[in-house]
Each structure stands twice: as C-alpha cells, then as structure tokens.
Write a protein that holds these residues in place. Structure first.
Motif, PDB file in Angstrom:
ATOM      1  N   CYS A  16       0.901  -1.356   0.010  1.00  0.00           N
ATOM      2  CA  CYS A  16       0.024   0.030  -0.048  1.00  0.00           C
ATOM      3  C   CYS A  16       0.851   1.298  -0.030  1.00  0.00           C
ATOM      4  N   LYS A  53      -0.017  -7.785   6.351  1.00  0.00           N
ATOM      5  CA  LYS A  53       0.388  -8.015   4.977  1.00  0.00           C
ATOM      6  C   LYS A  53       1.705  -8.326   4.495  1.00  0.00           C
ATOM      7  N   GLU A 143      -9.744   7.517  -9.346  1.00  0.00           N
ATOM      8  CA  GLU A 143      -9.898   7.723  -7.997  1.00  0.00           C
ATOM      9  C   GLU A 143      -9.621   9.341  -7.559  1.00  0.00           C
ATOM     10  N   LEU A 172     -13.858  10.023   5.725  1.00  0.00           N
ATOM     11  CA  LEU A 172     -15.059  10.191   4.784  1.00  0.00           C
ATOM     12  C   LEU A 172     -14.747   9.098   3.686  1.00  0.00           C
ATOM     13  N   LYS A 174     -13.384   6.318   4.128  1.00  0.00           N
ATOM     14  CA  LYS A 174     -12.252   5.767   4.039  1.00  0.00           C
ATOM     15  C   LYS A 174     -12.017   4.842   5.211  1.00  0.00           C
ATOM     16  N   GLN A 178      -8.060  -1.007   7.466  1.00  0.00           N
ATOM     17  CA  GLN A 178      -7.626  -1.970   6.611  1.00  0.00           C
ATOM     18  C   GLN A 178      -6.773  -1.272   5.648  1.00  0.00           C
ATOM     19  N   ILE A 203     -17.632   8.543   8.373  1.00  0.00           N
ATOM     20  CA  ILE A 203     -18.683   8.774   7.619  1.00  0.00           C
ATOM     21  C   ILE A 203     -18.709   7.649   6.565  1.00  0.00           C
ATOM     22  N   ASP A 204     -19.511   6.716   6.837  1.00  0.00           N
ATOM     23  CA  ASP A 204     -19.397   5.165   6.048  1.00  0.00           C
ATOM     24  C   ASP A 204     -20.703   4.426   6.078  1.00  0.00           C
ATOM     25  N   ARG A 206     -21.072   1.192   6.050  1.00  0.00           N
ATOM     26  CA  ARG A 206     -20.556   0.192   6.821  1.00  0.00           C
ATOM     27  C   ARG A 206     -19.855   0.611   8.111  1.00  0.00           C
ATOM     28  N   ASP A 298     -11.686   9.320   0.748  1.00  0.00           N
ATOM     29  CA  ASP A 298     -11.124   8.057  -0.175  1.00  0.00           C
ATOM     30  C   ASP A 298     -11.954   7.679  -1.037  1.00  0.00           C
ATOM     31  N   VAL A 301     -16.051   8.013  -1.187  1.00  0.00           N
ATOM     32  CA  VAL A 301     -16.874   8.939  -1.658  1.00  0.00           C
ATOM     33  C   VAL A 301     -16.328   9.364  -3.165  1.00  0.00           C
ATOM     34  N   SER A 304     -18.090   7.152  -5.724  1.00  0.00           N
ATOM     35  CA  SER A 304     -19.602   7.144  -5.555  1.00  0.00           C
ATOM     36  C   SER A 304     -20.111   8.439  -6.097  1.00  0.00           C
ATOM     37  N   ARG A 636      -9.736  -5.115   2.250  1.00  0.00           N
ATOM     38  CA  ARG A 636      -9.911  -5.959   3.618  1.00  0.00           C
ATOM     39  C   ARG A 636      -8.465  -6.461   4.039  1.00  0.00           C
ATOM     40  N   ASN A 704     -11.806  -5.921  -3.449  1.00  0.00           N
ATOM     41  CA  ASN A 704     -11.249  -5.562  -4.806  1.00  0.00           C
ATOM     42  C   ASN A 704      -9.870  -6.503  -4.943  1.00  0.00           C
ATOM     43  N   LYS A 743     -18.302   2.441  -6.049  1.00  0.00           N
ATOM     44  CA  LYS A 743     -18.930   2.065  -4.742  1.00  0.00           C
ATOM     45  C   LYS A 743     -20.314   1.994  -4.946  1.00  0.00           C
TER      46      LYS A 743
HETATM   47  N1  LIG Z   1      -5.618  -3.948   2.489  1.00  0.00           N
HETATM   48  C1  LIG Z   1      -5.604  -3.152   1.552  1.00  0.00           C
HETATM   49  N2  LIG Z   1      -5.230  -1.927   1.535  1.00  0.00           N
HETATM   50  C2  LIG Z   1      -4.973  -0.957   0.632  1.00  0.00           C
HETATM   51  C3  LIG Z   1      -5.333  -1.178  -0.600  1.00  0.00           C
HETATM   52  C4  LIG Z   1      -5.680  -2.962  -0.674  1.00  0.00           C
HETATM   53  O1  LIG Z   1      -5.938  -3.258  -1.770  1.00  0.00           O
HETATM   54  N3  LIG Z   1      -5.946  -3.779   0.208  1.00  0.00           N
HETATM   55  N4  LIG Z   1      -5.171  -0.546  -1.994  1.00  0.00           N
HETATM   56  C5  LIG Z   1      -4.821   0.696  -1.603  1.00  0.00           C
HETATM   57  C6  LIG Z   1      -5.417   1.526  -2.637  1.00  0.00           C
HETATM   58  S1  LIG Z   1      -4.898   1.627  -4.128  1.00  0.00           S
HETATM   59  C7  LIG Z   1      -6.376   2.682  -2.195  1.00  0.00           C
HETATM   60  S2  LIG Z   1      -6.727   3.682  -3.440  1.00  0.00           S
HETATM   61  C8  LIG Z   1      -6.612   2.674  -0.973  1.00  0.00           C
HETATM   62  C9  LIG Z   1      -8.277   2.968  -0.707  1.00  0.00           C
HETATM   63  O2  LIG Z   1      -8.661   2.983   0.609  1.00  0.00           O
HETATM   64  P1  LIG Z   1     -10.067   3.009   1.255  1.00  0.00           P
HETATM   65  O3  LIG Z   1     -10.772   4.250   0.299  1.00  0.00           O
HETATM   66  O4  LIG Z   1     -10.140   3.184   2.634  1.00  0.00           O
HETATM   67  O5  LIG Z   1     -10.946   1.451   0.664  1.00  0.00           O
HETATM   68  P2  LIG Z   1     -12.222   0.850   0.446  1.00  0.00           P
HETATM   69  O6  LIG Z   1     -12.466  -0.128   1.246  1.00  0.00           O
HETATM   70  O7  LIG Z   1     -12.289   0.710  -1.019  1.00  0.00           O
HETATM   71  O8  LIG Z   1     -13.229   2.178   0.449  1.00  0.00           O
HETATM   72  C10 LIG Z   1     -13.495   2.735   1.779  1.00  0.00           C
HETATM   73  C11 LIG Z   1     -14.943   2.637   2.405  1.00  0.00           C
HETATM   74  O9  LIG Z   1     -15.772   3.391   1.678  1.00  0.00           O
HETATM   75  C12 LIG Z   1     -17.092   2.840   2.082  1.00  0.00           C
HETATM   76  N5  LIG Z   1     -18.136   3.178   1.312  1.00  0.00           N
HETATM   77  C13 LIG Z   1     -18.753   2.537   0.472  1.00  0.00           C
HETATM   78  N6  LIG Z   1     -19.819   3.342  -0.127  1.00  0.00           N
HETATM   79  C14 LIG Z   1     -19.726   4.260   0.321  1.00  0.00           C
HETATM   80  C15 LIG Z   1     -20.548   5.726   0.416  1.00  0.00           C
HETATM   81  O10 LIG Z   1     -21.714   5.765  -0.344  1.00  0.00           O
HETATM   82  N7  LIG Z   1     -20.154   6.718   1.259  1.00  0.00           N
HETATM   83  C16 LIG Z   1     -19.221   6.504   2.134  1.00  0.00           C
HETATM   84  N8  LIG Z   1     -18.993   7.642   2.961  1.00  0.00           N
HETATM   85  N9  LIG Z   1     -18.555   5.501   1.997  1.00  0.00           N
HETATM   86  C17 LIG Z   1     -18.599   4.535   1.273  1.00  0.00           C
HETATM   87  C18 LIG Z   1     -16.903   1.443   2.318  1.00  0.00           C
HETATM   88  O11 LIG Z   1     -17.712   0.806   3.207  1.00  0.00           O
HETATM   89  C19 LIG Z   1     -15.360   1.389   2.829  1.00  0.00           C
HETATM   90  O12 LIG Z   1     -15.318   1.241   4.057  1.00  0.00           O
HETATM   91  O13 LIG Z   1      -6.401   1.640   0.156  1.00  0.00           O
HETATM   92  C20 LIG Z   1      -4.945   1.492  -0.251  1.00  0.00           C
HETATM   93  N10 LIG Z   1      -4.750   0.224   0.675  1.00  0.00           N
END
Ligand SMILES: Nc1nc2c(c(=O)[nH]1)N[C@H]1C(S)=C(S)[C@@H](COP(=O)(O)OP(=O)(O)OC[C@H]3O[C@@H](n4cnc5c(=O)[nH]c(N)nc54)[C@H](O)[C@@H]3O)O[C@H]1N2
Ligand SMILES: Nc1nc2c(c(=O)[nH]1)N[C@H]1C(S)=C(S)[C@@H](COP(=O)(O)OP(=O)(O)OC[C@H]3O[C@@H](n4cnc5c(=O)[nH]c(N)nc54)[C@H](O)[C@@H]3O)O[C@H]1N2
Ligand code: SF4
Ligand SMILES: [Mo]
Length: 755
Positions: A16, A53, A143, A172, A174, A178, A203-204, A206, A298, A301, A304, A636, A704, A743
């Motif tokens: 990551c 990881k 993104e 937000l 994010k 994980q 803000i999520d 889930r 992240d 939003v 979405s 995850r 993903n 999303k």
């Molecule tokens: N373990 C792990 N970590 C990673 C990665 C990986 O593949 N695995 N990838 C990396 C990369 S490339 C990136 S870009 C980042 C992304 O990191 P994050 O953006 O934190 O990851 P996601 O789990 O895709 O999405 C975050 C949250 O958005 C929520 N969500 C879904 N729909 C909505 C909505 O309508 N509104 C709101 N407010 N929330 C919503 C989901 O429930 C989820 O908890 O992670 C990085 N870190």
C-alpha cells in the motif's frame, strides 16, 4: 548459507502507499525465498510499524506468475518466447510504424507504477517523448482526479491531514484500519480512540473496523455523502459556527458559498442520508469547536455519486472552520516528485481527450473513457498502447468493454512481472525484474513536518530473463534512434570527471537540443547512471529530482540537513532505510498555495451549481430491478490491489466473500457460506455470502483485487473470487472528472438454487 543470505536487508513493503520500511532475511534452497520479514525500526517514516500483509511478500517475489522471457503473440493467440534484442527491435519498429502512419498522439500510455514502484514510470516519459505519445492515464484517474481538480481551484496545491496531532479526525469513505494511507495507521487510530479529549468521526455506510473505534459514526445511506456534507456545512452557517475572522484574512468567495448553504434544507438532507438532524448538527458543532481537524476522503466517496462535489464539500468542511496550516489540520507536503502534477499548477487545465472530449486532469485521461477512445470510429482514436505496471483489463471499469478495446488495438505492449489479464491480450509482453530485484522507490511522500523518501536497494539478483524498467526504456529509446551517440559519449565522459562537470555538460546539451530534455531520465540513466555507487544507475533520474526539490524548497531541504541538491541526492543514495528530505513548519502551507492571491478560494462556480441542484434530487435513484447498492472493491485485511496473484497469500476470506446485512440475508434465505448470484446491468457473478452485521440493509460489498487467475501447478490457471469490474459500467461516472462509481453499482441478489 553464505553471510549475505542470512543478513537482514532493508527494503519496504509494496502493498500500500505507506510503503512501511521492512527488513528481509533471505533463505530457502536457492537463497531467494523471503524467509523472515520484520518492520524496520530505522525507517524514519514507519519506525518499525507494519500490518499483517507485509509478512506475505514472498508471494509477490516468488511464484508461478513470474515471467522470465519476452513473449510475442502468435496469430493463434498463443505466445512464443523471443530474446530481448528481438523484442526491443520489434516493439520499437512497430510503435514507430504506428507513429509514422497515425501520429504519435495515437500511442497511449497506461500505468507507470503501483503501490511500491514509481521509478520505472519516471523513465517511461523518455520513451513517450521518443514516440511523440501525448495521452496517458493511470489508476489515479479513477480515484483522485476529482479531488485534484478541486484542489487546483481552491488551493493550487495538494493537502493531507495531520492525524497524529488532530483533535478531531474525520474519515470520509475511508477505512484506514484496513487500507492504511496514514503512517502507522492502527496505532494512530487507537491513540485517538483512547484519548477522551479527541474525537474520531467516520462517515461510512458500513460499520467498519475504523467506525468501531469512532466516537461518531455517521452511517449514511450509500451515495448520499453530498447531502450529508452539505447539511454539515449548512449547519455551520445556520448556527454561526464559521471561522469568520480567519476566513476574512485567508479566504475569498465566502459570501457566494454562504448564500448557497443558506438555502440548504438541513432536515430534508438529513432524511436523505438517513442520519438524525440533531446528530448532524452536533457533529458540525464538534468539528467547529475543535482546535484542529484533519480529514481524509477516499474511495467510498471518490468512487460514488457526486464524487467531485463531495470532494469540494470535504474541503469546505475544514476550510470553513479554519483548519489549514496549523498542527493537526491540513498541510501541504514538500514533494520530491509531484504525482499530482499539472492538476495543481495548471488549475485543472482545459485539455480534453481527443475522442470523448473528456477533461484531462493532472495530465491523465479518465480511465472510464479509455475504451471509448480506442473503439470509436474517429480519426484521432488511440491505435497502440504501452501498459507498464498496471492491469487495465482487470482494474478499470467494465472489463468486457476494456478487453474488447485492447483487442482492437493495432499494437499492445505490456511491461509487467506477471502474465496478467492485460498481458494476455498483448502483442508483446516484456518481463520486468521484481521490485526486490532492482533499485526502486515511490513518490507517495506526503509526510509532515518530516517528509521521507526511500530509495530501496535490490535484495537479490534479477530473475534471469528479466530487466528493470530503466534499462527497458533506455533500450527502446536507443532502438528508436533518438539518442545521439556523440552527445551521449560527451555526457558520459563529463560524468566520469564528476557531477559538477556532468551538470554543466548536461545543461549545455539540453540548451543546444531542447528535445534532449524530454529524454532526460534515459539520458541521465545512460550517462550519469554508470558512475553511481553500488550499481545505482536506476537512481539517476533522482539526481534531477533532488536538484529540483532543493531549488523549489531550499529552506525545507536545508532544515533536514541537506546543504543542496547534490547533498540530498548523495543522502538518498546512501540511505538504506529512507531519509528525511524536508523539515517544515506548519505555516509553510501558506507559501505553497498557488492561487493568484495566496488565499483559499472557497467558491467554484460549477460546484456551487451542482450543490444547489441537490435540492431538486430526492437522493440516489433506485431501480426496482436492481434494489441493492453493490460496493465493488472493498479493502480488507487480505486484499492488495492486483499485486499478489497467488490466492494462498490470504490467511482469511480466501475467496473474497460478498458481505450482506442480516436483514437482507434473512429475507433472501441466505446464510454465511451460501452461494449467491449478484447481477448488475453489466454482468453477473456467483460469490460466497458472508452475513455481516456491519452492513446496512440494501448495501452489499465485494473485495477489490479478486478474480485473478493463478496457476498453482505452473500450468493450469484457476480464478479465485469475483473480478469486480465484470460488474461495473464505464458510463457510470462523475461528470467533472470521469471517475467511476465503483462503490455504487445497482445490483440484484439471488440465492443460487440447489447450492
Ligand atoms: N488492505 C488493502 N489496503 C489497501 C489497498 C488494498 O488493496 N488492500 N489498496 C490501496 C489503494 S490503491 C487505495 S486507493 C486505498 C483505498 O482505501 P479506502 O478508500 O479506505 O478503501 P475502500 O475499502 O475501497 O473504501 C473505503 C470505504 O468506503 C465505504 N463506502 C462505500 N460506499 C460508500 C458511500 O457511499 N459513502 C461513504 N462515505 N463510504 C462508502 C466502504 O464501506 C469502505 O469502508 O487503499 C489502499 N490500501
Ligand atoms: N471495481 C473496482 N475497481 C478498482 C478499484 C475498486 O475499488 N473497485 N480500485 C482501483 C484502485 S484505487 C486502484 S489503485 C487500481 C489498482 O489496480 P492495478 O493498477 O491493476 O493494480 P496494482 O496492484 O497496482 O498492479 C499493477 C500491476 O503491476 C505489476 N507489477 C508489480 N511489480 C511490478 C514491477 O516491478 N514492474 C512492473 N512493470 N510491473 C509490476 C503487477 O503484476 C500488476 O499487474 O484498481 C482500481 N480498480
Ligand atoms: S500493507 Fe501494511 S505493511 Fe505494507 S505498506 Fe501498507 S501498512 Fe505498511
Ligand atoms: Mo488506489
């Protein structure tokens, strides 16, 4: 075992953007296995921290996915091994033929690096220049480009939140427990949760692992963040919570923004997002009362509905309460190499993609229009493509559409360590050495006040048959005949005399031939590279970056103990666990704004119009055919984009279950472990259900990075889990940035009969 086999060697985790420093001890029969891995305490950023990881990195380095010879596709679709000289010559000739027939702008470039490798991408700019290629894209354009566009208008700079010191932390869409994204994320989250004086707001839709630690969880209905944030900002206005004095000194456009926020019906918006109005109002008061607030938006939003508007409202949330340029709030990091590029300096330039006319932000064509740009019957369509360290056939919206487009190209060349879904469609596949077999680095350097850069050394010899990207690009440029042997010989001789001599000769050569400047990275690699210690030729491009950084931020670089660009470059070359390259004060943020008047620009006309329009929308529309909202691509504990193809790396959730709320599961008669069919307008797939109390009714999610194939026995590929983009559609995208709504995919769920 020899001494080198048992010694701990410093490198970084590549799974990551945090790139935590790790130490690896090699072993096994061939001395190439990652026998032990631990956090590197000497790394100035991560200081020994890792998550679970990092311990699984052997699955990246060693496995049946590794390629060991350049491959050429036969007419029947199978591949034959060819030698490197043949591969370079044919790839160069065929790209040149496309350029000569249709123009270099018909050659598209995608990728340039994942979570751990950006050095190769730096060298690709030379190959693109040699081919006259003008259009490119990367995962960032599905993104972050909406946020880049907003940042360009409001600040002309990128910002990050100082969560280590924030009194109030807002996440937000994010889930940093994980996905990380901030240094030693879990430690910081636990510290905030433990401290009664600090507040975490999530803000999520889930109840994520992060939300479990939060003081306030706004469990919004999926896709309603724009209404939620509009209501929070409107509550500032309604309750007199704006930082009026601070804004008068530091911002413009307040009256226009306030006029729109006054019209917001807070109660109605609260109802749309499914949160009590009183909770929204008390949340706004908590933010406004804090001495510092850091916000991280992240994918929840950014992928979405109303995503660019939500990015805009996110910035207003902290700007209207004065949270910039002070500890614990938003800061502008020093950059060694600016990944956000021209978005920030170019004020979201007016460039458009040649076929779809999509806005190009930060130099990137939106990922969601690439297929359309290739398939259109249009004279300016892309005819050839170079893909490097990216897997668009799997990771971009609508895999069916993308495969069709990639197959329609006259030429597709892929540089990767593995036979990916994209490589399988290529005319040529060029095998790269792994990130532990070459000098590597990322440009995800966003820390503050001490910002860190880590140049990683190779831990082992390249797998036979592979080359590093700098070498591949240098050979392509040579085969394309763009490097004048005489000029190169002069530069090499100058470099042998010393770096000062080299600098003089290099700038003289560029002045004489401006085209040489665009080939810069490869020129540096071939001329300066051989003189660098320990075989660090691939670091040559960083010489220019170090000088640029020291010239742009002299005080910051000096405060970190580097007298000038040359000293910084030497420190980068010598440091095994990374170096602090800049030290800053929080107030420096003001100097880094690139707005014309040095203030924050609160008003963006297009965004205020869209914000006003929310009043006429009853919320996300629903289609009775597709009553669920699928979040396709959740992070995850055992997902890592597409870097780890071997499914046995996952210790839990081996096939990437589909999460569904208990209420929906009851209604459909589904239990954990049952097979379910998920169907969207674009596709259908069978997954294993996981009934999860953290999900709200109507919302389902898939991880993903699943749906990759892997040949456990080295011969028969087996696919594990659902590839999320078989279910997504290219037209579901934001109107400003073209970013996808991964999303928020309307979906239907059914038990699989007989399962
Ligand atoms: N373990 C792990 N970590 C990673 C990665 C990986 O593949 N695995 N990838 C990396 C990369 S490339 C990136 S870009 C980042 C992304 O990191 P994050 O953006 O934190 O990851 P996601 O789990 O895709 O999405 C975050 C949250 O958005 C929520 N969500 C879904 N729909 C909505 C909505 O309508 N509104 C709101 N407010 N929330 C919503 C989901 O429930 C989820 O908890 O992670 C990085 N870190
Ligand atoms: N539906 C849906 N789709 C998504 C997402 C989502 O949440 N939902 N998330 C999106 C996001 S945020 C991102 S960042 C993307 C990520 O998607 P990708 O860009 O596909 O993912 P990466 O894991 O970065 O892997 C890129 C490739 O780099 C290769 N590679 C690894 N090391 C090297 C090397 O040293 N040299 C070379 N040349 N290649 C190497 C890997 O084998 C892999 O094929 O996926 C996006 N796609
Ligand atoms: S995956 Fe974990 S160990 Fe690896 S860089 Fe990210 S936070 Fe650090
Ligand atoms: Mo990402």
């Amino acid at each position: 075992m020899t001494v080198t086999e048992t010694a701990w060697q410093q490198t970084a985790c590549i799974l990551c953007e945090c790139n935590c420093g790790v130490e690896v001890r090699l072993g096994g029969e061939d001395g190439r296995r990652f026998e032990r891995i631990r956090g590197d305490k000497a790394h100035p950023g991560s200081q020994g921290y890792t998550c679970e990881k990092a311990l699984r990195l052997d699955h990246y380095q060693n496995g049946t996915h590794r390629l060991t010879s350049p491959l050429r596709r036969r007419d029947d679709g199978t591949f034959e091994e060819i030698d490197w000289d043949t591969a370079i010559r044919e790839v160069a000739d065929r790209f040149a033929a496309v350029r000569d027939t249709h123009g270099g702008e018909s050659i598209f470039y995608y990728g340039g690096g994942g979570q751990g490798n950006h050095l190769g991408g730096a060298y690709s700019s030379a190959t693109r220049a040699a081919l006259g290629s003008r259009f490119r894209s990367s995962a960032l354009a599905q993104e972050k480009t909406g946020e880049f566009w907003v940042n360009a208008h409001m600040m002309g700079a990128m910002v990050r939140g100082d969560f280590e010191h924030a009194e109030v932390a807002v996440f937000l869409g994010k889930n940093p427990w994980q996905s990380h994204g901030i240094p030693h994320a879990r430690t910081t989250l636990k510290e905030i949760a433990r401290d009664p004086a600090r507040t975490m707001i999530v803000i999520d839709p889930r109840r994520t692992e992060t939300a479990d630690l939060a003081d306030i969880h706004l469990q919004v209905r999926p896709g309603t963040d724009a209404w939620c944030l509009a209501a929070l900002c409107a509550a500032y206005v309604d309750e007199g919570l704006l930082s009026t004095t601070w804004l008068a000194e530091h911002a413009t456009g307040l009256d226009e923004v306030v006029a729109v926020l006054r019209e917001v019906d807070i109660a109605a918006y609260a109802a749309i997002c499914g949160i009590d109005e009183s909770v929204l109002r008390s949340t706004a008061r908590r933010i406004a009362a804090a001495s510092s607030v850091a916000v991280f938006e992240d994918l929840g939003v950014q992928m979405s509905l109303h995503s660019t508007l939500t990015s805009y409202l996110d910035k207003l949330l902290w700007m209207l309460t004065g949270n910039f340029g002070i500890p614990g709030a938003q800061y502008v990091p020093t950059t060694l190499v600016n990944l956000a590029g021209s978005a920030v300096s170019g004020r979201g330039s007016s460039r458009r993609s040649p076929v779809a006319g999509a806005r190009i932000i930060s130099g990137l064509v939106p990922c969601n229009v690439i297929a359309e740009e290739i398939l259109a019957d249009h004279p300016a369509r892309y005819r050839a493509m170079l893909v490097e360290s990216g897997n668009p056939a799997h990771s971009l919206a609508d895999s069916q559409h993308m495969r069709e487009a990639l197959e329609a190209l006259e030429l597709l060349v892929v540089i990767d360590v593995a036979m990916t879904e994209t490589a399988r469609l290529a005319d040529y596949v060029l095998p790269a050495s792994s990130q532990f077999e070459k000098w590597e680095a990322t440009f995800f350097n966003f820390e503050f006040p001490h910002n860190v850069f880590h140049l990683r050394r190779p831990l082992l010899e390249p797998l036979p048959g592979t080359l590093g990207e700098p070498e591949i690009h240098a050979r392509l440029c040579e085969a394309l005949g763009v490097l004048d042997p005489g000029v190169m010989a002069t530069l090499r001789e100058a470099a042998e005399r010393g770096r000062t001599e080299f600098a003089g000769a290099f700038f003289e050569a560029v002045a004489a031939d401006p085209d040489l400047g665009r080939l810069g990275p490869v020129v540096l690699y071939r001329a300066l590279g051989p003189t660098l210690p320990d075989g660090a030729a691939p670091a040559a491009a960083l010489w220019a970056a170090a000088h640029r950084c020291a010239q742009t931020y002299p005080a910051s670089v000096a405060a970190a103990g580097h007298a000038d660009g040359e000293a910084l470059f030497d420190a980068i070359l010598a440091g095994r666990s990374g170096v602090v390259f800049s030290e800053d004060d929080y107030e420096v943020a003001w100097d880094r704004l690139r707005t014309d008047d040095g203030r924050l620009h609160l008003a963006i006309d297009e965004m205020l119009t869209e914000l006003r329009g929310l009043a006429d929308e009853p919320g996300p529309s629903t289609d009775p055919e597709y009553p669920f909202v699928l979040s396709a691509g959740e992070r995850r504990s055992f997902t890592a984009n597409t870097i780890l193809r071997d499914p046995t790396w996952r210790k839990r959730d081996p096939a990437g279950a589909l999460r569904v709320s208990p209420a929906d599961a009851d209604r459909l008669g589904i239990g954990t472990g049952d097979a379910v069919r998920v169907t969207t307008r674009r596709g259908s797939a069978v997954a294993t259900a996981d009934v999860d109390e953290a999900m709200q009714a109507g919302h389902i999610s898939l991880p993903n990075g699943l749906g990759l194939d892997y040949a456990m026995d080295g011969a028969t590929p087996v696919t594990t889990g659902v590839a999320p983009n078989e279910l997504t559609a290219t037209e579901d995208r934001d109107w400003v940035a073209g970013t996808p709504w991964h999303k928020h995919v309307p979906a239907r769920l059914e038990p699989v009969a007989g399962a």
